[in-house]
Design a protein around this motif. Structure first.
Motif, PDB file in Angstrom:
ATOM      1  N   VAL A   1      37.167  51.097  43.317  1.00 11.69           N
ATOM      2  CA  VAL A   1      36.593  50.109  44.239  1.00 11.69           C
ATOM      3  C   VAL A   1      35.119  49.875  43.925  1.00 11.69           C
ATOM      4  CG1 VAL A   1      36.018  49.674  46.658  1.00 11.69           C
ATOM      5  CG2 VAL A   1      38.279  50.542  46.053  1.00 11.69           C
ATOM      6  N   ARG A   2      34.378  50.947  43.627  1.00 12.95           N
ATOM      7  CA  ARG A   2      32.964  50.794  43.294  1.00 12.95           C
ATOM      8  C   ARG A   2      32.777  49.938  42.037  1.00 12.95           C
ATOM      9  NH1 ARG A   2      32.111  56.406  43.116  1.00 12.95           N
ATOM     10  NH2 ARG A   2      32.932  56.951  45.125  1.00 12.95           N
ATOM     11  N   TRP A   3      33.546  50.225  40.982  1.00 13.17           N
ATOM     12  CA  TRP A   3      33.402  49.454  39.746  1.00 13.17           C
ATOM     13  C   TRP A   3      33.888  48.024  39.917  1.00 13.17           C
ATOM     14  CZ3 TRP A   3      30.177  50.071  36.076  1.00 13.17           C
ATOM     15  CH2 TRP A   3      29.677  51.337  35.811  1.00 13.17           C
ATOM     16  N   PHE A   4      34.910  47.827  40.748  1.00 16.27           N
ATOM     17  CA  PHE A   4      35.335  46.466  41.065  1.00 16.27           C
ATOM     18  C   PHE A   4      34.177  45.705  41.709  1.00 16.27           C
ATOM     19  CE2 PHE A   4      36.570  43.790  44.678  1.00 16.27           C
ATOM     20  CZ  PHE A   4      37.103  42.719  43.986  1.00 16.27           C
ATOM     21  N   ALA A   5      33.547  46.320  42.701  1.00 15.07           N
ATOM     22  CA  ALA A   5      32.445  45.662  43.406  1.00 15.07           C
ATOM     23  C   ALA A   5      31.268  45.389  42.466  1.00 15.07           C
ATOM     24  CB  ALA A   5      31.987  46.515  44.586  1.00 15.07           C
ATOM     25  N   ILE A   6      30.944  46.357  41.626  1.00 16.94           N
ATOM     26  CA  ILE A   6      29.830  46.187  40.685  1.00 16.94           C
ATOM     27  C   ILE A   6      30.115  45.029  39.733  1.00 16.94           C
ATOM     28  CG2 ILE A   6      28.671  47.252  38.705  1.00 16.94           C
ATOM     29  CD1 ILE A   6      28.944  49.946  40.252  1.00 16.94           C
ATOM     30  N   CYS A   7      31.302  45.003  39.153  1.00 16.62           N
ATOM     31  CA  CYS A   7      31.641  43.929  38.206  1.00 16.62           C
ATOM     32  C   CYS A   7      31.744  42.575  38.903  1.00 16.62           C
ATOM     33  CB  CYS A   7      32.955  44.240  37.496  1.00 16.62           C
ATOM     34  SG  CYS A   7      32.778  45.485  36.225  1.00 16.62           S
ATOM     35  N   PHE A   8      32.315  42.556  40.091  1.00 13.67           N
ATOM     36  CA  PHE A   8      32.450  41.292  40.803  1.00 13.67           C
ATOM     37  C   PHE A   8      31.081  40.725  41.161  1.00 13.67           C
ATOM     38  CE2 PHE A   8      33.202  38.571  44.469  1.00 13.67           C
ATOM     39  CZ  PHE A   8      34.192  37.741  43.966  1.00 13.67           C
ATOM     40  N   VAL A   9      30.192  41.577  41.676  1.00 14.84           N
ATOM     41  CA  VAL A   9      28.844  41.122  42.027  1.00 14.84           C
ATOM     42  C   VAL A   9      28.094  40.686  40.767  1.00 14.84           C
ATOM     43  CG1 VAL A   9      26.611  41.911  42.910  1.00 14.84           C
ATOM     44  CG2 VAL A   9      28.694  42.426  44.169  1.00 14.84           C
ATOM     45  N   ALA A  10      28.253  41.421  39.667  1.00 15.18           N
ATOM     46  CA  ALA A  10      27.612  41.025  38.406  1.00 15.18           C
ATOM     47  C   ALA A  10      28.117  39.657  37.956  1.00 15.18           C
ATOM     48  CB  ALA A  10      27.862  42.072  37.330  1.00 15.18           C
ATOM     49  N   GLY A  11      29.410  39.404  38.110  1.00 16.73           N
ATOM     50  CA  GLY A  11      29.968  38.107  37.749  1.00 16.73           C
ATOM     51  C   GLY A  11      29.416  36.984  38.605  1.00 16.73           C
ATOM     52  N   VAL A  12      29.306  37.235  39.900  1.00 20.95           N
ATOM     53  CA  VAL A  12      28.760  36.224  40.808  1.00 20.95           C
ATOM     54  C   VAL A  12      27.287  35.961  40.486  1.00 20.95           C
ATOM     55  CG1 VAL A  12      28.187  35.755  43.220  1.00 20.95           C
ATOM     56  CG2 VAL A  12      30.434  36.657  42.633  1.00 20.95           C
TER      57      VAL A  12
ATOM     58  N   SER B   1      36.954  42.134  36.819  1.00 21.43           N
ATOM     59  CA  SER B   1      36.693  43.190  37.808  1.00 21.43           C
ATOM     60  C   SER B   1      37.964  43.651  38.504  1.00 21.43           C
ATOM     61  CB  SER B   1      35.673  42.706  38.836  1.00 21.43           C
ATOM     62  OG  SER B   1      36.232  41.698  39.660  1.00 21.43           O
ATOM     63  N   THR B   2      38.930  42.768  38.601  1.00 19.93           N
ATOM     64  CA  THR B   2      40.180  43.158  39.264  1.00 19.93           C
ATOM     65  C   THR B   2      40.974  44.164  38.442  1.00 19.93           C
ATOM     66  OG1 THR B   2      41.298  41.239  38.332  1.00 19.93           O
ATOM     67  CG2 THR B   2      40.380  41.004  40.551  1.00 19.93           C
ATOM     68  N   CYS B   3      40.651  44.290  37.171  1.00 22.48           N
ATOM     69  CA  CYS B   3      41.319  45.309  36.343  1.00 22.48           C
ATOM     70  C   CYS B   3      41.049  46.709  36.873  1.00 22.48           C
ATOM     71  CB  CYS B   3      40.867  45.206  34.891  1.00 22.48           C
ATOM     72  SG  CYS B   3      41.465  43.734  34.056  1.00 22.48           S
ATOM     73  N   PHE B   4      39.909  46.909  37.529  1.00 20.37           N
ATOM     74  CA  PHE B   4      39.613  48.222  38.093  1.00 20.37           C
ATOM     75  C   PHE B   4      40.506  48.527  39.290  1.00 20.37           C
ATOM     76  CE2 PHE B   4      35.612  47.507  35.853  1.00 20.37           C
ATOM     77  CZ  PHE B   4      35.510  48.720  35.190  1.00 20.37           C
ATOM     78  N   LEU B   5      40.949  47.507  39.994  1.00 24.43           N
ATOM     79  CA  LEU B   5      41.791  47.743  41.168  1.00 24.43           C
ATOM     80  C   LEU B   5      43.241  47.997  40.795  1.00 24.43           C
ATOM     81  CD1 LEU B   5      40.433  45.110  43.690  1.00 24.43           C
ATOM     82  CD2 LEU B   5      39.942  47.554  43.593  1.00 24.43           C
ATOM     83  N   VAL B   6      43.770  47.197  39.905  1.00 26.62           N
ATOM     84  CA  VAL B   6      45.203  47.297  39.598  1.00 26.62           C
ATOM     85  C   VAL B   6      45.500  47.789  38.195  1.00 26.62           C
ATOM     86  CG1 VAL B   6      45.841  45.533  41.263  1.00 26.62           C
ATOM     87  CG2 VAL B   6      45.350  44.859  38.932  1.00 26.62           C
ATOM     88  N   GLY B   7      44.496  47.845  37.345  1.00 25.80           N
ATOM     89  CA  GLY B   7      44.707  48.244  35.959  1.00 25.80           C
ATOM     90  C   GLY B   7      44.842  47.022  35.074  1.00 25.80           C
ATOM     91  N   PRO B   8      44.424  47.143  33.815  1.00 27.94           N
ATOM     92  CA  PRO B   8      44.423  45.968  32.933  1.00 27.94           C
ATOM     93  C   PRO B   8      45.805  45.428  32.600  1.00 27.94           C
ATOM     94  CG  PRO B   8      43.678  47.932  31.758  1.00 27.94           C
ATOM     95  CD  PRO B   8      43.834  48.321  33.189  1.00 27.94           C
ATOM     96  N   VAL B   9      46.773  46.318  32.413  1.00 27.20           N
ATOM     97  CA  VAL B   9      48.112  45.851  32.040  1.00 27.20           C
ATOM     98  C   VAL B   9      48.757  45.113  33.208  1.00 27.20           C
ATOM     99  CG1 VAL B   9      50.404  46.595  31.332  1.00 27.20           C
ATOM    100  CG2 VAL B   9      48.400  47.670  30.332  1.00 27.20           C
TER     101      VAL B   9
END
Length: 160
Positions: free
Chosen positions: A34-45, A78-86
């Motif tokens: 969740v932390r890495w998802f948030a970091i990547c999502f905020v970085a993208g925004v 960033s969603t890859c951190f939540l569900v996985g890349p595959v």
């Protein structure tokens, strides 16, 4: 020692697929995901907003297109951190999201092509960024049950 145990129990690395090996090697806790998802999502925004701000510079169209596209890619990744890349790739190319995914990826590519190789840079780049936004929105709505139907009904009632 681990290799010896696998050989003795009859488990070889070749029996596991490459994807399984990678997923087993990169197990993250839910909080970390969740932390890495948030970091990547905020970085993208932030990249997308920075790109939009750079549009108003005299020669900022290239920076705008690159930062806006990079922001969308990072936010999507960033969603890859939540569900996985595959699982993320499988869900992206699910039949109900296939058209939105293809349009979104095509617009990402066309945005960059328009600023680096085409003549009508400003108009095409802005047009493809708008299409990127619309495709990303339509793609995101596919994850919310009945959201696409609600948006479609709203627009048809406004136009009728």
């Amino acid at each position: 020692m681990e290799k010896l145990r696998k050989v003795l129990t009859g488990q070889d690395d070749e029996e596991q697929g490459l994807v399984t090996q990678v997923l087993d090697a990169s197990t993250l806790s839910f909080g970390t995901r969740v932390r890495w998802f948030a970091i990547c999502f905020v970085a993208g925004v932030v990249c997308s907003i920075l790109g939009t701000a750079l549009l108003w510079l005299p020669q900022g169209i290239k920076l705008f297109a690159v930062f806006y596209t990079l922001g969308n890619i990072v936010a999507l990744a960033s969603t890859c951190f939540l569900v996985g890349p595959v699982k993320q790739l499988k869900s992206m190319f699910d039949p109900k999201r296939l058209i939105a995914t293809v349009v979104m990826l095509l617009c990402l590519i066309l945005t960059l092509c328009s600023v680096f190789w085409w003549d009508k840079k400003r108009f095409a780049a802005v047009l493809f960024c708008i299409l990127q936004f619309l495709a990303m929105t339509w793609y995101s709505l596919s994850y919310i049950p009945f959201a696409r139907d609600a948006v479609t009904k709203c627009f048809t009632s406004c136009l009728a």
